[in-house]
Each structure stands twice: as structure tokens, then as C-alpha cells.
Design an enzyme around this catalytic site. Structure first.
Site, PDB file in Angstrom:
ATOM      1  N   GLU A  12       0.823  -1.223   0.000  1.00 53.11           N
ATOM      2  CA  GLU A  12       0.000   0.000   0.000  1.00 53.11           C
ATOM      3  C   GLU A  12       0.854   1.268   0.000  1.00 53.11           C
ATOM      4  OE1 GLU A  12      -3.401   0.008   2.595  1.00 53.11           O
ATOM      5  OE2 GLU A  12      -3.440   2.190   2.669  1.00 53.11           O
ATOM      6  N   LYS A  36      -7.844  -0.347  11.017  1.00 50.98           N
ATOM      7  CA  LYS A  36      -7.238  -0.835   9.755  1.00 50.98           C
ATOM      8  C   LYS A  36      -5.973  -0.028   9.484  1.00 50.98           C
ATOM      9  CE  LYS A  36      -6.599  -0.988   5.093  1.00 50.98           C
ATOM     10  NZ  LYS A  36      -5.645  -0.174   4.320  1.00 50.98           N
ATOM     11  N   ASP A  84       3.458 -14.478  11.667  1.00 51.03           N
ATOM     12  CA  ASP A  84       2.166 -14.877  11.125  1.00 51.03           C
ATOM     13  C   ASP A  84       1.183 -13.695  11.210  1.00 51.03           C
ATOM     14  OD1 ASP A  84      -0.407 -15.905  10.857  1.00 51.03           O
ATOM     15  OD2 ASP A  84       0.029 -17.752  11.933  1.00 51.03           O
ATOM     16  N   HIS A  89      -2.161  11.106  -0.763  1.00 53.14           N
ATOM     17  CA  HIS A  89      -2.421   9.865  -1.488  1.00 53.14           C
ATOM     18  C   HIS A  89      -2.368  10.065  -2.997  1.00 53.14           C
ATOM     19  CE1 HIS A  89      -4.404   6.919   1.508  1.00 53.14           C
ATOM     20  NE2 HIS A  89      -3.269   7.397   1.939  1.00 53.14           N
TER      21      HIS A  89
HETATM   22  C1  MEV Z   1      -5.987   3.700   4.765  1.00 54.11           C
HETATM   23  O1  MEV Z   1      -5.319   2.517   4.399  1.00 54.11           O
HETATM   24  C2  MEV Z   1      -6.015   3.881   6.270  1.00 54.11           C
HETATM   25  C3  MEV Z   1      -6.845   5.045   6.793  1.00 54.11           C
HETATM   26  O2  MEV Z   1      -8.179   4.964   6.287  1.00 54.11           O
HETATM   27  C4  MEV Z   1      -6.860   4.950   8.297  1.00 54.11           C
HETATM   28  C5  MEV Z   1      -7.817   5.875   9.004  1.00 54.11           C
HETATM   29  O3  MEV Z   1      -8.845   6.258   8.412  1.00 54.11           O
HETATM   30  O4  MEV Z   1      -7.557   6.168  10.186  1.00 54.11           O
HETATM   31  C6  MEV Z   1      -6.290   6.382   6.347  1.00 54.11           C
END
Ligand code: MEV
Length: 429
Positions: free
Chosen positions: A82, A269, A285, A383
Site C-alpha cells: 500500500e 485498519k 504470522d 495519497h
Molecule cells: C488507509 O489505508 C487507512 C486510513 O483509512 C486509516 C484511518 O482512516 O484512520 C487512512
């Protein structure tokens, strides 16, 4: 480590990056010889790692920079597909190092093996007998894996839990026996599974119940690590925002992730973007860590943020993360994957507890960067630059063309593959 040699790392060519790593004393000159071989997983090893193997699937490996953890400098190998994850972690670590870095506490490091019993005739009697026979059960478990005991680890204690019958799932009552094992530097799945299978018949015998299985639990609540940081507001200032505004918005973003599961999943995430990248690079793992961390996020009965951001009495921003991290530095693919051996070297061959501290700190850094961007300029600005680069590469740009197409794409009205292809055509004609 001589940090200064690592500045503007992202602007260097790969050859210059290796030179910088040598100059910064992260790796030695010798390490750079046949460097690619040190990362390539040979087909003959891959073929023995999994079944029906046909190829090697590559993931980019980068370095998280600027990390100061418990007063030690780290360059942190991160394997991820990513864009912007490594840049975000390094950027956060740069701010946090100016504020004395991360401090960590490894609370305990014990892995859990489970034996669930059904049809136990008398739960109270069974719990009592298991408590009376605890030492004997521990001896039996240790006898099944003497080498870990010889090295100073092994089964240390047992615990029981009663789970009532559940009509909704038509589930019977269970008496669950947990054995807590010090697996030293290993994650220890094999050690634990050997032990629980060895003690299962004895446990059935003394309780009168029938064991439905014996297996490690990946919900590693006895293997928790906390990382914290303290950031003065003057380091939080952004164009158009005071440090106080950024601090308060970060705290609010975290409060929202504590109360709303829809946000908490995305928030966590982002944390796992960093945690997983280091776990993968270290040969551990990723699924075991993911499953355990998410279960921990739901320990209150609702899925919540893994981090907590609050305001200190003097107005500083305080960050904290606690996560279960049952990782290892030996065993499994760590010992056979050449890249895992090399990434451990880059980290200074850390112990398992040190590696836990590093991973938790990367998670906290990742979260800081994400929510700081989200509550200020948003994440798309950063991004889109990286997205432009991916599009340039997908369009077929090579070498210098990549930067040129990327720059033009960033200015273009429509940033998409068709525009990237058309810009590349213009450049090559
Ligand atoms: C993207 O991979 C992760 C984010 O969405 C985390 C977040 O929203 O805190 C930028």
C-alpha cells in the site's frame, strides 16, 4: 546509528539508499554484497513451505525511518503493497522523536493453549481437581516439550473458565482449561499444540469430561504490549491550524472511533497497515496477529479504537496503544526465509519483547499520521501523489519517465490511467 545519513532517504536512488544505510551504520558494507540474494526466497525453500507451490509472490519492502523507541534509534523494515503507509509512519515518527519518542511496556509474554471440555459431570468438582492437580498437569505438559524447559521456558500455570450452555447456538456448557506457556523467543504454536495434545487425556480422565480439541489460542491476552508518546502542541501546528486545534481534533477523532464501530474498523485498519507490515517483514504470522488484535479491540463487547489520544495536564497530546503481539524471533518461516533473517539484522537482532515494542510503536505512529491528516487537510492530497506514481508505472513509464509523468498527472484535470498513457505517449514521441 548515525541518523543524519538517512535524511531525504526517499529522494535517493536504491543504490544511494544502500550507501546511506552503510554510512548510518544500519548495515555493513558486506551486507550489500549480492544484496538481492539476501531477500530472494529460493524456489526450493518455497516449495517446502507450502503445498502446490508454483511461484514467489513479491511484496515491496521499505524502511520506516526516524523511530526513537525507549531511547533507541530504529530503522524498521516494513513489507506492504500500500502506497503512503511507510511515508506516513516515518513522518509521524519524525514528529514524535522531536518529543522524546515512544516509551513501551511489555506487560507479560505468555502464550495460551486451550482444552475445551463438554459433558463435565460436576463443574465445581472438576475445577477443584484441576486446581489440586495443576502442578502435575504442568509437569506433564513440560515433559511433552522438554527442550523449551531446558532453555528456561515452558508451561507455568493453568486457569479454568466455565462457559454456560447457550440456547441460541444450541451449545452445551464448556469447562475450558487454559495452560499458560513461556515460549521464550518463539511464537510457540507448535510448542503449545504439542503440550495441549499431551495433557488432554489426563484432563479428561480427572474431570470426567470429553475434550473437543486442544489448540493454541490466538487471542493472546497474556502477551500485551503498550506504547505511548507525548507530543507538545507546538509540534502539531499545521498550515491553517493551531497546535491546540490539531490536538483537540485528534482527541475528538479518537473519541469517535471509541464509540462508533464503523469508524473504529477503519481507524484500526490504519493501525494494522503499520503493524502488519512489520509483522510480515519479520517473518511472523500476520493472520494470527490480525485475529488477536481485532478480538482485543472488541474486548468491551463493542469493537473500539485500539489507540487512545488524550490531553495531558500541561496541554500536551498523549497517545497510547495496547495490543496483544504474540510474535517470535525464531521458528516458523523466520528461520528459513532469507528476508526475515535480514530484516532482523536491520533492526539490530531484537528480542521478541523488543520487537513487540517496535511493532506497537509503528501502530501508534501510523494512527497518529492518519488521524492528523484526516482532521486537517485530509488524506487525499498525499495519497494522490502516490496514486499518480502508481498510474505512471501502470501506464508503462520507466526510469526518469516515472517522475515526469507523475508530476504532469498531478496537474492534470483527470488523474486516471488513460491520462497517464497519453502523457507517456507525448513524452516518448
Ligand atoms: C488507509 O489505508 C487507512 C486510513 O483509512 C486509516 C484511518 O482512516 O484512520 C487512512
Amino acid at each position: 546509528m548515525k541518523q543524519a545519513f538517512l535524511s531525504k532517504f526517499y529522494q535517493k536512488s536504491i543504490k544511494e539508499r544502500f550507501e546511506a544505510l552503510v554510512a548510518a551504520e544500519v548495515i555493513s558494507e558486506d551486507d550489500t554484497v549480492n544484496f538481492n540474494d539476501k531477500f530472494q526466497l529460493p524456489n526450493e525453500i518455497a516449495n517446502h513451505m507450502i503445498e502446490n507451490q508454483i511461484a514467489i509472490y513479491g511484496v515491496p519492502l521499505g524502511l520506516g525511518l526516524n523511530f526513537l523507541i525507549n531511547d533507541n534509534d530504529y530503522v524498521i523494515p516494513m513489507a506492504t503493497e500500500e502506497p503512503s503507509v511507510i511515508a506516513a509512519a516515518s513522518y509521524a515518527a519524525k514528529t514524535i522523536r522531536q518529543a522524546s519518542g515512544f516509551s513501551t511496556t511489555v506487560h507479560n509474554r505468555s502464550m495460551i493453549g486451550q482444552i475445551p471440555l463438554k459433558n463435565v459431570p460436576d463443574m465445581v468438582y472438576a475445577e477443584r481437581v484441576l486446581s489440586e492437580k495443576a502442578n502435575h498437569i504442568i509437569e506433564k505438559a513440560n515433559a511433552a516439550h522438554p527442550s523449551i524447559v531446558k532453555r528456561g521456558g515452558g508451561a507455568k500455570s493453568i486457569k479454568t473458565r466455565i462457559i454456560e450452555a447457550n440456547d441460541m447456538y444450541d451449545s452445551p456448557a464448556f469447562l475450558v482449561v487454559h495452560i499458560h506457556v513461556d515460549t521464550l523467543e518463539a511464537m510457540g504454536a507448535n510448542i503449545i499444540n504439542t503440550m495441549v495434545e499431551a495433557i488432554k487425556p489426563y484432563i479428561e480422565n480427572v474431570t470426567g469430561g470429553s475434550a473437543i480439541m486442544g489448540i493454541l489460542s490466538n487471542y493472546a491476552t497474556e502477551c500485551l504490549v503498550t506504547s505511548t508518546c507525548r507530543i507538545p502542541v507546538h509540534l502539531l501546528k499545521r498550515t491553517g491550524y493551531t497546535g491546540e486545534e490539531v490536538r483537540d481534533s485528534i482527541i475528538e477523532a479518537c473519541q469517535f472511533a471509541l464509540v462508533d464501530p464503523y469508524r473504529a474498523v477503519t481507524h484500526n485498519k490504519g493501525i494494522m497497515n503499520g503493524i502488519n507490515a512489520v509483522v510480515l517483514a519479520s517473518g511472523n504470522d500476520t493472520r494470527a496477529i490480525e485475529a488477536g488484535v481485532h478480538a482485543y479491540a472488541a474486548k468491551s463487547g463493542q469493537y473500539r479504537s485500539l489507540t487512545n489520544w488524550t490531553k495531558a495536564e500541561n496541554g500536551d497530546l498523549l497517545g497510547e496503544i495496547t495490543v496483544p503481539l504474540p510474535i517470535g524471533t525464531v521458528g516458523g518461516s523466520i528461520s528459513i526465509h532469507p528476508a526475515a533473517k535480514f530484516t532482523s539484522q536491520v533492526l539490530g537482532s531484537p528480542s521478541a519483547k523488543e520487537l513487540e515494542s517496535i511493532i506497537a510503536s509503528v501502530g501508534l505512529a501510523q494512527n497518529f499520521s492518519a488521524i492528523r491528516a484526516l482532521v486537517t487537510e485530509g488524506i487525499q492530497k498525499g495519497h494522490m501523489g502516490l496514486q499518480a506514481k502508481s498510474l505512471a508505472i501502470s501506464a508503462g513509464a520507466k526510469g526518469d519517465q516515472i517522475e515526469k509523468v507523475t508530476e504532469q498527472l498531478k496537474q492534470a484535470k483527470n488523474m486516471n490511467l488513460a491520462t497517464a498513457k497519453s502523457l507517456l505517449r507525448k513524452l516518448t514521441n
